[in-house]
Design an enzyme around this catalytic site. Structure first.
Site, short mmCIF file in Angstrom:
data_model
loop_
_atom_site.label_atom_id
_atom_site.label_comp_id
_atom_site.label_asym_id
_atom_site.label_seq_id
_atom_site.Cartn_x
_atom_site.Cartn_y
_atom_site.Cartn_z
N ASP A 293 -1.03 -0.26 -4.88
CA ASP A 293 -2.28 0.39 -5.30
C ASP A 293 -2.05 1.81 -5.79
O ASP A 293 -2.82 2.32 -6.60
CB ASP A 293 -3.31 0.37 -4.17
CG ASP A 293 -2.83 0.98 -2.87
OD1 ASP A 293 -1.62 1.29 -2.74
OD2 ASP A 293 -3.65 1.13 -1.95
N HIS A 294 -1.00 2.46 -5.32
CA HIS A 294 -0.64 3.82 -5.75
C HIS A 294 0.71 4.14 -5.13
O HIS A 294 1.30 3.31 -4.43
CB HIS A 294 -1.70 4.85 -5.36
CG HIS A 294 -2.08 4.78 -3.91
ND1 HIS A 294 -1.26 5.23 -2.90
CD2 HIS A 294 -3.19 4.29 -3.29
CE1 HIS A 294 -1.84 5.02 -1.73
NE2 HIS A 294 -3.02 4.45 -1.94
N HIS B 84 -10.03 -2.97 1.01
CA HIS B 84 -10.86 -1.78 1.20
C HIS B 84 -12.13 -1.83 0.37
O HIS B 84 -12.47 -0.87 -0.34
CB HIS B 84 -10.06 -0.50 0.90
CG HIS B 84 -10.61 0.71 1.59
ND1 HIS B 84 -9.92 1.88 1.70
CD2 HIS B 84 -11.80 0.93 2.19
CE1 HIS B 84 -10.65 2.78 2.34
NE2 HIS B 84 -11.80 2.21 2.65
N ASP C 177 0.84 -1.19 0.00
CA ASP C 177 0.00 0.00 0.00
C ASP C 177 0.88 1.25 0.00
O ASP C 177 1.71 1.44 0.90
CB ASP C 177 -0.90 -0.02 1.25
CG ASP C 177 -2.03 0.99 1.19
OD1 ASP C 177 -1.90 1.99 0.45
OD2 ASP C 177 -3.03 0.81 1.88
N GLN C 178 0.71 2.07 -1.02
CA GLN C 178 1.41 3.35 -1.09
C GLN C 178 2.91 3.18 -1.35
O GLN C 178 3.73 3.97 -0.90
CB GLN C 178 1.16 4.16 0.20
CG GLN C 178 1.10 5.68 -0.02
CD GLN C 178 0.29 6.37 1.06
OE1 GLN C 178 -0.91 6.15 1.19
NE2 GLN C 178 0.92 7.23 1.83
N CYS D 227 -6.68 4.64 -2.38
CA CYS D 227 -6.72 3.21 -2.04
C CYS D 227 -7.90 2.46 -2.64
O CYS D 227 -7.73 1.58 -3.49
CB CYS D 227 -6.72 3.04 -0.53
SG CYS D 227 -5.24 3.66 0.30
#
Length: 508
Positions: free
Chosen positions: A289-290, A103, A13-14, A53
């Site tokens: 995701d990003h 999420h 994540d991130q 997200c």
């Protein structure tokens, strides 16, 4: 190979691409990912389609752009009628498993996964719905700069609790499947919440680094005028709390430590693939995701189309199937569903619907045969006041929002996006081509109205559901204690023999 391969997707994540040595970083210590990269297809220009997200994950799952499925922000419901790659792979005979964060908002917390091994770290309700009609009001769930100003070493966090549970359960599931006779091929997603902020990490990950070796942002101050960046500074509270250079350094050190933590957890799972005998016939995909701005341009977190916020790592390792090489064309998360379907079943288009998919299979890229080059991006969440869209193709990136001036960057000549070419006469023809493409692909005024209507509906429902008795949608993992370990109704000799891995032949 003709046998259906297992699929293991390792998701962070991130995690921005530029944080990994596979993408040129010289600070991060990620030995497991480095070894995996050596035998992988490395997509040098992979992007998320929505730098936030939940919408990004909805795109990854569905193979459709966020605005096509109403995934407007972190509280938008992911509809149960939307087919996901988990539905496709189940159709093709796979056992589909999720461990960790995805999420999902709304009552459906599976979306095609047969088994979900953990709950989610984030809420499943509508309470994080932004409100474009009250932009100046900072809602209590917005990011703040405290994640930066209070960064540093810790002993424990809820993110550590979550990620270690995620990996433990995924590892246990791999062993369970290895001991199961007649096991179907599996597709497992293991999704960690690190290195997402807050920027704090314990030893040994913190002490892997010293302040002296941590690099500074290349562009530490906001260059020129960027209305969206200014809005994001308002949303994130940067106008209220400006981090010092020392705090920036500490936050970046903790982020690198979190990257090393992620690398260690992924290493545990890669070792488990070897121990279970699955490694030879398992395709391993590493992705995010990003990204994370990490102080570049004075910005933090994501929510923009600058490179560090939306460019992600994408590694696909399949020894014996794909020779290691690098792919320079622009691809994105929307391409994962058709890629997974292509891997699982050569005739997948005859077995499952395809007409609403927005992505393209990356299999030709993986086979070294070339492939598509182009990414569409969208943003309609907090920090925006109107829909933002992005087109990335070749060496150019074009960003359009009716509330802001257009942005056009030549990333080959200007990798840090310092020179906006959109208003220059010599780039007028190219800018007009991109504007025309935006007009063909998006009905921006209609999209704007759809976002406002969705926000109004969800905000009302959230307020109503907060009254009286509440029935949370958060996933509750199933555990049947009566069938775990050793129980009196089980044949102990058979149980012990089956539970041992690898099995040992019984000798009289």
């Amino acid at each position: 190979m003709t046998e259906q391969p297992n699929i293991l997707i390792l998701m962070a994540d991130q995690l921005r691409a530029s944080a990994l040595p596979a993408y040129g970083n010289t600070v991060a210590k990620t030995p497991n990912l480095n070894r995996l990269a050596d035998r992988s297809v490395i997509f040098e220009n992979a992007y998320c389609n929505f730098p936030l997200c939940a919408p990004s994950r909805s795109v990854f799952m569905s193979g459709q752009l966020a605005t096509h499925i109403g995934a407007f922000d972190n509280a938008a419901e992911f509809s149960s009628q939307t087919p996901t790659f988990a539905h496709y792979l189940r159709t093709f005979g796979y056992e589909t498993i999720l461990s960790g964060k995805m999420h999902f908002c709304g009552p459906d917390q599976l979306h095609g996964f047969e088994k979900r091994l953990t709950t989610d770290i984030y809420p499943a309700d509508y309470n994080w719905t932004p409100d474009w009609t009250r932009f100046d009001e900072r809602l209590e769930w917005y990011h703040t700069m405290h994640s930066v100003t209070e960064a540093g070493k810790c002993v424990r966090t809820n993110q550590l609790d979550f990620d270690e549970e995620v990996v433990f359960n995924a590892r246990q599931k791999l062993f369970d499947m290895a001991r199961e006779p007649g096991q179907r091929p599996f597709a497992m997603v293991v999704s960690l919440t690190h290195p997402h902020d807050p920027f704090t990490i314990p030893d040994p990950w913190w002490s892997l680094y010293t302040d002296e070796e941590i690099d500074d942002p290349v562009v530490p101050e906001p260059p020129g005028t960027d209305p969206h960046a200014k809005r994001l500074r308002h949303v994130n509270g940067a106008e209220l709390l400006q981090p010092t250079p020392a705090q920036v350094k500490t936050a970046r050190r903790a982020y690198y430590g979190a990257c090393s933590f992620v690398d260690h957890q992924f290493g545990i799972l890669l070792d488990t693939l070897e121990a279970t005998g699955f490694a030879e016939n398992t395709i391993v995909i590493v992705m995010a995701d990003h990204g994370e701005m990490l102080g570049e341009r004075g910005m933090w977190y994501k929510m923009s189309f600058h490179e560090d916020a939306c460019r992600i790592p994408l590694l696909i390792s399949a020894p014996g199937r794909f020779a290691p090489h690098r792919v320079s064309e622009c691809v994105s998360l929307v391409d994962l569903l058709p890629t997974l379907a292509s891997v699982a079943s050569p005739d997948w288009k005859e077995q499952a619907p395809t007409r609403f998919l927005d992505g393209h299979s990356l299999l030709p890229h993986c086979m070294g045969e070339g492939g598509t080059d182009g990414v569409y991006g969208e943003y309609t969440a907090e920090g925006a006041v109107a829909p933002m869209v992005m087109i990335r193709r070749g060496q150019y990136k074009f960003i359009h929002c009716p509330a802001d001036p257009d942005q056009l960057y030549d990333l080959k000549q200007d990798p840090y996006e310092l020179n906006n070419l959109a208003a220059l006469p010599e780039h007028a023809a190219l800018t007009e081509q991109f504007r025309a493409e935006v007009a063909r692909e998006w009905d921006i005024p209609a999209l704007h109205e759809a976002v406002l209507a969705s926000q109004e509906r969800r905000s009302f429902v959230a307020r109503a559901l907060a009254k009286g008795q509440q029935s949370p949608w958060d996933h509750q993992p199933d555990r049947d204690a009566s069938s775990m370990y050793i129980r009196s109704h089980m044949d102990l000799e058979v149980l012990e023999k089956r539970a041992r891995f690898p099995t040992v032949a019984h000798h009289e």
